[in-house]
Design an enzyme around this catalytic site. Structure first.
Site, mmCIF file in Angstrom:
data_model
loop_
_atom_site.group_PDB
_atom_site.id
_atom_site.type_symbol
_atom_site.label_atom_id
_atom_site.label_comp_id
_atom_site.label_asym_id
_atom_site.label_seq_id
_atom_site.Cartn_x
_atom_site.Cartn_y
_atom_site.Cartn_z
ATOM 1 N N GLY A 20 0.812 -1.210 0.000
ATOM 2 C CA GLY A 20 0.000 0.000 0.000
ATOM 3 C C GLY A 20 0.845 1.259 0.000
ATOM 4 O O GLY A 20 0.587 2.199 0.751
ATOM 5 N N ASP A 69 -3.765 -7.527 -5.725
ATOM 6 C CA ASP A 69 -4.848 -7.389 -4.760
ATOM 7 C C ASP A 69 -4.580 -8.323 -3.586
ATOM 8 O O ASP A 69 -4.564 -9.544 -3.735
ATOM 9 C CB ASP A 69 -6.178 -7.744 -5.431
ATOM 10 C CG ASP A 69 -7.379 -7.575 -4.503
ATOM 11 O OD1 ASP A 69 -7.196 -7.184 -3.335
ATOM 12 O OD2 ASP A 69 -8.505 -7.832 -4.972
ATOM 13 N N ASN A 96 1.423 -2.219 5.365
ATOM 14 C CA ASN A 96 0.707 -0.951 5.476
ATOM 15 C C ASN A 96 -0.649 -0.965 4.778
ATOM 16 O O ASN A 96 -1.555 -0.246 5.186
ATOM 17 C CB ASN A 96 1.572 0.171 4.902
ATOM 18 C CG ASN A 96 0.821 1.483 4.800
ATOM 19 O OD1 ASN A 96 0.507 2.111 5.806
ATOM 20 N ND2 ASN A 96 0.514 1.887 3.567
ATOM 21 N N SER A 153 -3.649 0.302 14.343
ATOM 22 C CA SER A 153 -4.448 1.510 14.506
ATOM 23 C C SER A 153 -4.828 1.724 15.962
ATOM 24 O O SER A 153 -5.062 0.758 16.707
ATOM 25 C CB SER A 153 -5.729 1.415 13.673
ATOM 26 O OG SER A 153 -6.584 2.516 13.921
ATOM 27 N N TYR A 166 -12.877 -2.158 10.409
ATOM 28 C CA TYR A 166 -11.508 -1.647 10.396
ATOM 29 C C TYR A 166 -10.881 -1.811 11.778
ATOM 30 O O TYR A 166 -9.777 -2.343 11.913
ATOM 31 C CB TYR A 166 -11.504 -0.178 9.972
ATOM 32 C CG TYR A 166 -10.125 0.439 9.931
ATOM 33 C CD1 TYR A 166 -9.276 0.209 8.856
ATOM 34 C CD2 TYR A 166 -9.677 1.253 10.967
ATOM 35 C CE1 TYR A 166 -8.011 0.768 8.814
ATOM 36 C CE2 TYR A 166 -8.409 1.818 10.937
ATOM 37 C CZ TYR A 166 -7.580 1.574 9.857
ATOM 38 O OH TYR A 166 -6.331 2.135 9.839
ATOM 39 N N LYS A 170 -7.802 -4.423 12.609
ATOM 40 C CA LYS A 170 -6.538 -3.890 13.091
ATOM 41 C C LYS A 170 -6.167 -4.498 14.451
ATOM 42 O O LYS A 170 -4.988 -4.746 14.736
ATOM 43 C CB LYS A 170 -6.594 -2.370 13.172
ATOM 44 C CG LYS A 170 -6.564 -1.686 11.814
ATOM 45 C CD LYS A 170 -5.302 -2.017 11.034
ATOM 46 C CE LYS A 170 -5.182 -1.215 9.765
ATOM 47 N NZ LYS A 170 -3.922 -1.508 9.026
ATOM 48 N N ILE A 199 -3.882 10.391 10.863
ATOM 49 C CA ILE A 199 -2.730 10.838 10.074
ATOM 50 C C ILE A 199 -3.260 11.703 8.937
ATOM 51 O O ILE A 199 -4.259 11.363 8.292
ATOM 52 C CB ILE A 199 -1.954 9.648 9.487
ATOM 53 C CG1 ILE A 199 -1.618 8.625 10.581
ATOM 54 C CG2 ILE A 199 -0.690 10.126 8.792
ATOM 55 C CD1 ILE A 199 -1.070 7.316 10.022
#
Length: 261
Positions: A20, A69, A96, A153, A166, A170, A199
């Site tokens: 990424g 992918d 990442n 995260s 998400y 994480k 960020i």
């Protein structure tokens, strides 16, 4: 019992795969390693043009571009093989790449909710696990140690009400990193995770505008969010020879916006 590896892990001139890396934090991480004298494989999913721009902007030479992918195990295997061919091996992996699309439980239809969980799990968790496995196998074969750094995260700890998949994936990435840290230590491979807060990247620019952005900045007593290069500096240190004893750590990088106990 596997005999411990006498690590000969270098401080620079390493072969680094950053997933990424087309833009945002991944681009900053790629720049940090390239500036350190390392050769970087810049991975992209759909954003090939942006990834090409990232590679072209890196200091030094010998950098590569690899696509695929991470939700597809076959494409994942191909991109790791392409990295090994282009760089001659893999010494450092930075996981990442991630997806982060909103799906608040109250307002999201079931079909969309299910699809969001499938996609987040496929990329954020399974993609990370698969790349890590493939890279670790190459590091073991090389016999000189290695580093795997996961980008987790703050949301794994404080919750993500509008992005629950998400936050959950994480948290799983943090746990995966700690499991791998124990399993790979005998081979001189250290595995760590960083847990950033907000960020300032292109992907979240719309969330940092206006009153909403002011509220996000106010979460930190510094009154701001992180710059990508601040997080990249921590990733670079975790990948250093000196950081082996940090293996298994999850480092909070959120400007005191969330404090774990």
């Amino acid at each position: 019992m596997q005999q411990p590896v006498l690590e000969t892990f270098p401080a620079s001139g390493r072969r680094v795969l950053v997933t990424g890396a087309a833009r945002g934090l991944g681009r900053a991480v790629a720049h940090a390693f390239a500036a350190n004298g390392d050769r970087v494989a810049v991975h992209h999913g759909a954003s090939r043009e942006e990834a090409e721009a990232t590679r072209a902007s890196l200091p030094g030479s010998g950098h590569a571009l690899v696509g695929g992918d991470l939700a597809d195990p076959d494409e994942t295997a191909s991109l790791v093989a392409a990295t090994e061919k282009a760089l001659g091996g893999i010494d450092v992996l930075v996981n990442n790449a991630a997806v982060n699309a909103p799906h608040p439980p109250v307002d999201t239809a079931y079909a969309e909710w299910s699809a969001a969980w499938q996609r987040h799990t496929a990329v954020n968790l399974l993609g990370t696990a698969n790349v890590s496995h493939l890279a670790a196998q190459r590091m073991i074969a090389q016999g000189t140690g290695g580093r795997i750094v996961n980008v987790g995260s703050r949301g794994a700890f404080r919750g993500e009400p509008d992005h629950p998949a998400y936050g959950a994936t994480k948290a799983a990435v943090h746990a995966l990193g700690q499991s791998l840290a124990v399993a790979l230590a005998p081979y001189g491979i250290a595995v760590t995770s960083v847990a950033p807060g907000f960020i300032e990247t292109e992907r979240v620019a719309h969330r940092l505008a206006g009153a909403r952005g002011e509220a996000i900045r106010a979460q930190s007593p510094y009154g701001r969010v992180a710059a990508p290069d601040e997080i990249a500096a921590a990733v670079l240190w975790f990948a250093s020879p000196q950081a082996q004893w940090s293996s298994g750590a999850v480092l909070d990088l959120n400007g005191a916006s969330y404090l774990r106990t």
